[in-house]
Design an enzyme around this catalytic site. Structure first.
Site, PDB file in Angstrom:
ATOM      1  N   ASP A  23       0.920  -0.884  -0.071  1.00 46.30           N
ATOM      2  CA  ASP A  23      -0.184   0.156  -0.439  1.00 46.30           C
ATOM      3  C   ASP A  23       0.830   1.259   0.012  1.00 46.30           C
ATOM      4  O   ASP A  23       0.991   2.112   0.649  1.00 46.30           O
ATOM      5  CB  ASP A  23      -1.174  -0.347   0.996  1.00 46.30           C
ATOM      6  N   GLY A  25       2.123   2.567  -2.469  1.00 42.78           N
ATOM      7  CA  GLY A  25       1.939   3.926  -3.908  1.00 42.78           C
ATOM      8  C   GLY A  25       2.289   3.000  -5.201  1.00 42.78           C
ATOM      9  O   GLY A  25       2.675   3.330  -7.145  1.00 42.78           O
ATOM     10  N   LYS A  26       2.000   1.590  -5.411  1.00 39.72           N
ATOM     11  CA  LYS A  26       2.444   1.603  -6.441  1.00 39.72           C
ATOM     12  C   LYS A  26       2.016   1.324  -7.626  1.00 39.72           C
ATOM     13  O   LYS A  26       2.372   1.366  -9.188  1.00 39.72           O
ATOM     14  CB  LYS A  26       3.105  -0.646  -6.315  1.00 39.72           C
ATOM     15  N   GLY A  51      -4.475  -4.206  -3.599  1.00 39.42           N
ATOM     16  CA  GLY A  51      -5.646  -3.634  -3.920  1.00 39.42           C
ATOM     17  C   GLY A  51      -4.441  -2.007  -4.333  1.00 39.42           C
ATOM     18  O   GLY A  51      -3.905  -1.104  -3.884  1.00 39.42           O
ATOM     19  N   HIS A  52      -4.390  -1.849  -5.704  1.00 40.77           N
ATOM     20  CA  HIS A  52      -3.957  -0.727  -6.472  1.00 40.77           C
ATOM     21  C   HIS A  52      -4.467   0.322  -7.027  1.00 40.77           C
ATOM     22  O   HIS A  52      -5.579   0.419  -7.914  1.00 40.77           O
ATOM     23  CB  HIS A  52      -2.405  -1.161  -7.728  1.00 40.77           C
ATOM     24  N   THR A  53      -4.773   1.000  -6.640  1.00 37.54           N
ATOM     25  CA  THR A  53      -5.375   2.187  -6.699  1.00 37.54           C
ATOM     26  C   THR A  53      -4.903   3.640  -7.869  1.00 37.54           C
ATOM     27  O   THR A  53      -3.643   3.672  -7.269  1.00 37.54           O
ATOM     28  CB  THR A  53      -5.675   3.459  -5.173  1.00 37.54           C
ATOM     29  N   GLN A 256       1.923  -6.150  -3.213  1.00 46.56           N
ATOM     30  CA  GLN A 256       2.478  -6.348  -1.687  1.00 46.56           C
ATOM     31  C   GLN A 256       3.243  -5.551  -1.051  1.00 46.56           C
ATOM     32  O   GLN A 256       3.984  -4.528  -2.133  1.00 46.56           O
ATOM     33  CB  GLN A 256       2.222  -7.744  -0.970  1.00 46.56           C
ATOM     34  N   THR A 363      -8.770  -3.040  -0.773  1.00 44.40           N
ATOM     35  CA  THR A 363      -9.098  -4.430  -1.185  1.00 44.40           C
ATOM     36  C   THR A 363     -10.324  -4.775  -0.271  1.00 44.40           C
ATOM     37  O   THR A 363     -11.658  -5.437  -0.593  1.00 44.40           O
ATOM     38  CB  THR A 363      -8.741  -5.585  -0.888  1.00 44.40           C
TER      39      THR A 363
HETATM   40  P1  IMO Z   1      -0.862  -4.125  -2.315  1.00 48.05           P
HETATM   41  O1  IMO Z   1      -0.416  -5.050  -3.595  1.00 48.05           O
HETATM   42  C1  IMO Z   1      -0.994  -4.561   1.831  1.00 48.05           C
HETATM   43  C2  IMO Z   1      -1.921  -8.543   3.775  1.00 48.05           C
HETATM   44  C3  IMO Z   1      -2.860  -8.516   4.076  1.00 48.05           C
HETATM   45  C4  IMO Z   1      -2.632 -10.145   5.341  1.00 48.05           C
HETATM   46  C5  IMO Z   1      -1.236 -10.512   4.440  1.00 48.05           C
HETATM   47  C6  IMO Z   1      -1.871 -12.215   4.171  1.00 48.05           C
HETATM   48  O2  IMO Z   1      -1.515  -3.852  -2.116  1.00 48.05           O
HETATM   49  O3  IMO Z   1       0.156  -3.608  -1.827  1.00 48.05           O
HETATM   50  P2  IMO Z   1      -2.918 -12.706   1.733  1.00 48.05           P
HETATM   51  O4  IMO Z   1      -4.237 -12.303   1.688  1.00 48.05           O
HETATM   52  O5  IMO Z   1      -1.912 -12.285   1.307  1.00 48.05           O
HETATM   53  O6  IMO Z   1      -2.949 -14.205   2.616  1.00 48.05           O
HETATM   54  O7  IMO Z   1      -3.422 -12.420   3.728  1.00 48.05           O
HETATM   55  O8  IMO Z   1      -0.825  -9.984   3.972  1.00 48.05           O
HETATM   56  N1  IMO Z   1      -1.610  -8.345   2.130  1.00 48.05           N
HETATM   57  C7  IMO Z   1      -1.787  -6.405   1.951  1.00 48.05           C
HETATM   58  N2  IMO Z   1      -1.507  -5.895   2.606  1.00 48.05           N
HETATM   59  N3  IMO Z   1      -1.025  -4.488   0.685  1.00 48.05           N
HETATM   60  C8  IMO Z   1      -1.381  -5.273   0.426  1.00 48.05           C
HETATM   61  O9  IMO Z   1      -1.324  -5.356  -1.429  1.00 48.05           O
HETATM   62  C9  IMO Z   1      -1.483  -6.815   0.985  1.00 48.05           C
HETATM   63  N4  IMO Z   1      -1.585  -8.224   0.459  1.00 48.05           N
HETATM   64  C10 IMO Z   1      -1.905  -8.179   1.336  1.00 48.05           C
HETATM   65  O10 IMO Z   1      -2.965  -7.710   4.924  1.00 48.05           O
HETATM   66  O11 IMO Z   1      -1.972  -8.970   6.468  1.00 48.05           O
HETATM   67 MG    MG Z   2      -2.912  -1.543  -1.613  1.00 47.55          MG
END
Ligand code: IMO
Ligand code: MG
Length: 499
Positions: A23, A25-26, A51-53, A256, A363
């Site tokens: 999260d 800012g990718k 969740g990529h905004t 992530q 998400t």
């Molecule tokens: P973006 O790409 C932040 C976190 C979940 C949880 C852990 C495992 O938007 O940066 P999962 O559903 O993957 O098995 O959950 O990983 N998590 C994220 N946290 N940004 C994300 O994606 C995440 N994708 C999974 O909150 O702690």
């Molecule tokens: Mg995100």
């Protein structure tokens, strides 16, 4: 030379990865690079958990599995072999794009070898989390990510390709369900049935009172998905290589963050794919040495974490972690209508940062835990992802009187052997170790710096930024030996400074 040309000079393959807990800012950076430079954008890891905004004028779009180049009609978007692919979620995303008038036909390809998420993966993910107590809970997004990757490594997984071959799909599905059924028999049938009514499980369509899963219903639905997506499924590993050979610019989109990587992150509070540049490149059909520019994204001066697990610089510590896992955005807005970032109470500071930065899960809607920028963590991530950084969301701290940076940790736990070194209470750590039994005992050492006056969002040249902000950026550079290449000063494409 245009800014973007300076950044991408001589680069054929670039990547955007997060050096924190996601999260950061990718999505914005990928969309910006796609609009200015990339011919191809490839996602290589994760799935609907991301969740990529993206914000372009009045249009705000949250991408989950579809790459963030999708708003650019000239860009080919590829879902790579490393992605955990949920056809229901992707079809929903495509429907949303269609409703917004965004044409994606002809500029989306899906790897035949991507790992398929099946109904049982969503069920296992949700049931495991519901049954977990105390420290066993991970706080997953409930998208079936962990169980799908587990099946891949257990050699019982299915791929996107299987959606196009009914007999093979049915055979592999039956094999895959065997061990799930043994486990699920032990759970309360009422709970299982309730989970299976979730909208992400198509409202109970796959539930069977006799065998838990209605195999025929799953086969039929997934064949339908196979037909719907059929024209986009291909050998994307070859496609990516061919396009590089043809001189196209390829951008890899990470999901992530490094500290959520199954291999490098704060295990077990991680996701189930390798979010580092290595996992990303592999999942896109390449190797990390193919990538000439890795932008490691770093949210600053604050960072966030969603879900469980240690977070040394969290504002408000455990109280914050607990609050975020038990409250909604609405409850927070009612309880803390006027929280200020410079409040004397750290917990309230954390709430205020969350509100100012809009830090609620794209998400899941969950409040994200907030804390100060952590340099030991950054130094650790840079060992794998390299030294070129993009700092994001700096404008959120405009007009805040002071900012803090965590420059090292003091270990305050019992004597503990870790990585060939015995840690003693009082030891100083410059670089994080992701071992949670170390991390949970790490207390940050901070330096405090004066803040800067805003607004900074529309400044286009680094030299025009307030002096204190330049000093802040320089402090990060000199404490980590990073090369800071990009500053993102807002969600829009043109709110981006190439340093
Ligand atoms: P973006 O790409 C932040 C976190 C979940 C949880 C852990 C495992 O938007 O940066 P999962 O559903 O993957 O098995 O959950 O990983 N998590 C994220 N946290 N940004 C994300 O994606 C995440 N994708 C999974 O909150 O702690
Ligand atoms: Mg995100």
């Amino acid at each position: 030379m245009k800014d973007i040309e300076r950044l991408t000079n001589g680069v054929r393959v670039a990547a955007v990865v997060c050096n924190q807990w996601g999260d950061s800012g990718k999505g914005k950076l990928v969309d910006w690079l796609a609009s200015e430079w990339a011919d191809v954008v490839v996602r290589g890891t994760g799935g609907g958990n991301a969740g990529h905004t993206i914000k372009v004028g009045d249009l705000v779009h949250i991408a989950h599995t579809v790459p963030c180049g999708i708003l650019n009609p000239a860009v080919m978007n590829i879902i790579g072999n490393g992605v955990a692919f949920d056809p229901r979620g992707v079809c929903e995303e495509l429907e949303e794009l269609r409703a917004k008038g965004i044409k994606y036909s002809g500029n989306l390809l899906i790897s035949h070898n991507a790992k398929l998420i099946l109904p049982q993966h969503l069920v296992m993910d949700r049931i495991r989390e519901a049954a977990a107590s105390g420290g066993e809970k991970i706080g997953t997004t409930g998208r079936g990510i962990g169980p799908a990757y587990t099946d891949h490594y257990a050699r019982v997984g299915l791929t996107v390709n299987d959606m196009q071959n009914k007999d093979v799909f049915a055979r592999k599905l039956r094999r895959n369900l065997k061990d799930k059924l043994v486990l699920l028999e032990k759970f309360d049938r009422g709970v299982v049935e309730k989970v299976m009514q979730h909208p992400h499980l198509e409202g109970g369509m796959f539930f069977s009172r006799e065998g838990i899963f209605d195999v025929d219903a799953i086969v039929e639905r997934y064949m339908e998905y196979g037909r719907m997506l059929g024209g986009t499924i291909t050998d994307t590993d070859k496609e990516v290589r061919d396009r590089i050979d043809n001189g196209e610019n390829v951008l890899l989109e990470g999901a992530q963050g490094h500290m959520l990587s199954i291999d490098y992150g704060s295990y077990p509070y991680v996701t189930s794919s390798d979010c580092s540049i290595q996992g990303l490149a592999k999942g896109a059909g390449l190797e990390d040495i193919d990538v000439q520019l890795i932008l490691g994204v770093v949210k600053a001066p604050y960072m966030t974490r969603v879900g469980e697990g240690p977070f040394p610089t969290e504002m408000g510590g455990e109280a914050s972690a607990k609050w975020c896992s038990t409250h909604t955005r609405k409850e927070e807005e009612e309880d803390y209508p006027n929280a200020l970032i410079d409040d004397s109470n750290e917990f309230v500071q954390g709430v205020a940062v969350r509100r100012a930065g809009g830090e609620y899960g794209a998400t899941t809607g969950r409040p994200r835990r907030t804390g100060w920028l952590d340099l030991p963590l950054l130094r650790y991530a840079m060992r794998t992802n390299g030294s070129e950084l993009a700092l994001t969301k700096l404008q959120v701290f405009d007009d805040v009187p002071e900012v803090k940076i965590c420059t090292s940790y003091v270990y305050q736990g019992p004597e503990y052997l870790c990585g060939g070194r015995t840690l003693h209470c009082g030891d100083i750590l410059d670089t994080a170790t992701p071992d949670i039994d170390v991390m949970k005992h790490c207390k940050p050492n901070y330096v405090t710096m004066p803040g800067w006056k805003g607004p900074t969002a529309d400044i286009k040249d680094y030299r025009d930024l307030p002096e204190n902000l330049q000093k802040y950026v320089h402090a990060i550079r000199s404490a980590t030996n990073a090369s800071i290449r990009v500053l993102s000063m807002g969600p829009e494409r043109n709110q981006t400074i190439v340093v």
